[in-house]
Structures are given as C-alpha cells and as structure tokens.
Design a protein around this motif. Sequence first.
Motif, PDB file in Angstrom:
ATOM      1  N   ASP A   1       0.767  -1.219   0.231  1.00  0.00           N
ATOM      2  CA  ASP A   1      -0.061  -0.032   0.071  1.00  0.00           C
ATOM      3  C   ASP A   1       0.953   1.350  -0.272  1.00  0.00           C
ATOM      4  OD1 ASP A   1      -1.901   2.010   0.295  1.00  0.00           O
ATOM      5  OD2 ASP A   1      -2.434   1.177   2.469  1.00  0.00           O
TER       6      ASP A   1
ATOM      7  N   SER B   1      -0.175   4.291  -0.322  1.00  0.00           N
ATOM      8  CA  SER B   1      -0.821   5.643   0.135  1.00  0.00           C
ATOM      9  C   SER B   1      -0.022   6.375   1.198  1.00  0.00           C
ATOM     10  CB  SER B   1      -2.294   5.277   0.794  1.00  0.00           C
ATOM     11  OG  SER B   1      -3.062   4.548   0.147  1.00  0.00           O
ATOM     12  N   GLY B   2       0.170   7.564   0.607  1.00  0.00           N
ATOM     13  CA  GLY B   2       0.739   8.759   1.418  1.00  0.00           C
ATOM     14  C   GLY B   2       2.562   8.665   1.459  1.00  0.00           C
ATOM     15  N   LYS B   3       2.884   7.685   0.504  1.00  0.00           N
ATOM     16  CA  LYS B   3       4.259   7.572   0.472  1.00  0.00           C
ATOM     17  C   LYS B   3       5.032   8.197  -0.787  1.00  0.00           C
ATOM     18  CE  LYS B   3       3.835   4.570   3.295  1.00  0.00           C
ATOM     19  NZ  LYS B   3       4.007   4.883   4.826  1.00  0.00           N
TER      20      LYS B   3
ATOM     21  N   CYS C   1       1.719   2.099  -7.965  1.00  0.00           N
ATOM     22  CA  CYS C   1       1.972   2.581  -6.795  1.00  0.00           C
ATOM     23  C   CYS C   1       0.780   3.752  -6.263  1.00  0.00           C
ATOM     24  CB  CYS C   1       2.884   3.332  -6.408  1.00  0.00           C
ATOM     25  SG  CYS C   1       4.673   2.157  -6.890  1.00  0.00           S
ATOM     26  N   ALA C   2      -0.590   3.125  -6.288  1.00  0.00           N
ATOM     27  CA  ALA C   2      -1.780   4.044  -6.194  1.00  0.00           C
ATOM     28  C   ALA C   2      -1.756   4.743  -4.799  1.00  0.00           C
ATOM     29  CB  ALA C   2      -2.927   3.409  -6.215  1.00  0.00           C
ATOM     30  N   GLY C   3      -2.093   6.181  -4.781  1.00  0.00           N
ATOM     31  CA  GLY C   3      -2.045   6.856  -3.487  1.00  0.00           C
ATOM     32  C   GLY C   3      -0.633   7.502  -3.285  1.00  0.00           C
ATOM     33  N   ALA C   4       0.383   7.188  -4.152  1.00  0.00           N
ATOM     34  CA  ALA C   4       1.785   7.625  -3.623  1.00  0.00           C
ATOM     35  C   ALA C   4       1.934   9.115  -4.498  1.00  0.00           C
ATOM     36  CB  ALA C   4       2.761   6.913  -4.324  1.00  0.00           C
TER      37      ALA C   4
END
Length: 171
Positions: free
Chosen positions: A112, A114-116, A140-143
């Motif tokens: 996950d 997310s936020g990375k 890398c969804a959310g990155a």
Amino acid sequence: MAKNLIIYYSRKGENYWNGGIKNIAKGNTEIVAEFIQKAVGGDLFEVDTVKPYAADYYTCIDEAKKELHAQARPELKKYLDSIAEYDNVFVCGPCWWGTFPMAIFTQLEKLDFSGKKVMAVMTHEGSGLGSCERDLKKLCAGATFGQGLAIHGADASKSESTVASWAKNAL
C-alpha cells in the motif's frame, strides 16, 4: 525524521557493459542502492526470485522479454508485507526491455503506497528511465512521485556523488 526504504533488484554475473558482455561481482543497481542508503539512510530490501534468471546474459534477456510480454509475476524468496513505517520509497532496478524486471512488480503489487513518496532509479546502458516512472504510477496508487534518476550501468561504481546529490534533493 523521515524513514526511507530502498527496494532493488540487481543482476550479478554477466551484464551488458559498454557494448559488450562483462562479468561483474556486484550488480550495478545494488551499487547505486547502497549509494542511496549511504547518502540518506534507510533500509535496503533486495528483490530475489525463487527461480534464478539464466547466468548467460542473452538467455536472461530472452527470459525477461517473455516475462514482460506475459506480464508475469515471478515468485520471490521473501516479500515485504508492509511499508507503513516508511515515508519515502526508492524503487531501483536495471532497465530490462524499457522498464523494471517483472520481479520488482511482484513485490510492489503487494504493498500500500498511500501517502508515500516514490522515486524511480534505473541503471541502463542507453535506455535512461524507459517507461519505469509511468509503470510505477500505475502500481503505486496513492503515492506522490519524485523525480527519477537514470545511471549508466557501466558508470555505476563512479556515480556516488551524482546519486548522493540526487537522493538528498529527492526527499
């Protein structure tokens, strides 16, 4: 303080090197990954396949091409289960047919992001970053994504100052 993870796949042994084949004891991408770690700190995670790629370079690139066309996900010896503790993730690999080896994608799909913040690093013999940044954005969804870095493989061992400067600015 931000925590960094450096995920990498690197090929030892026969490699394409300035127009010919050279046997190297340490892979170019591993050298660059270690330069990143030295510059900004962080944990190294080596992507290692259960079934090794062929020792012969030309056989290996044929295997890599087949994996790419099949969108294969080779089984790994070990996996990261989570990257929750990390803020920044460097994804490092050689350019195989314009992108990362499929084994890297095997690992990335299990995480996950997310936020990375994710940064691509590619060693190559003329292809630059290829399509690796575009491919990472799909996986890398959310990155968020920092600027990638391409290092000529045959120059990897001489790239420490370039890699260090880039890594510090990437964060």
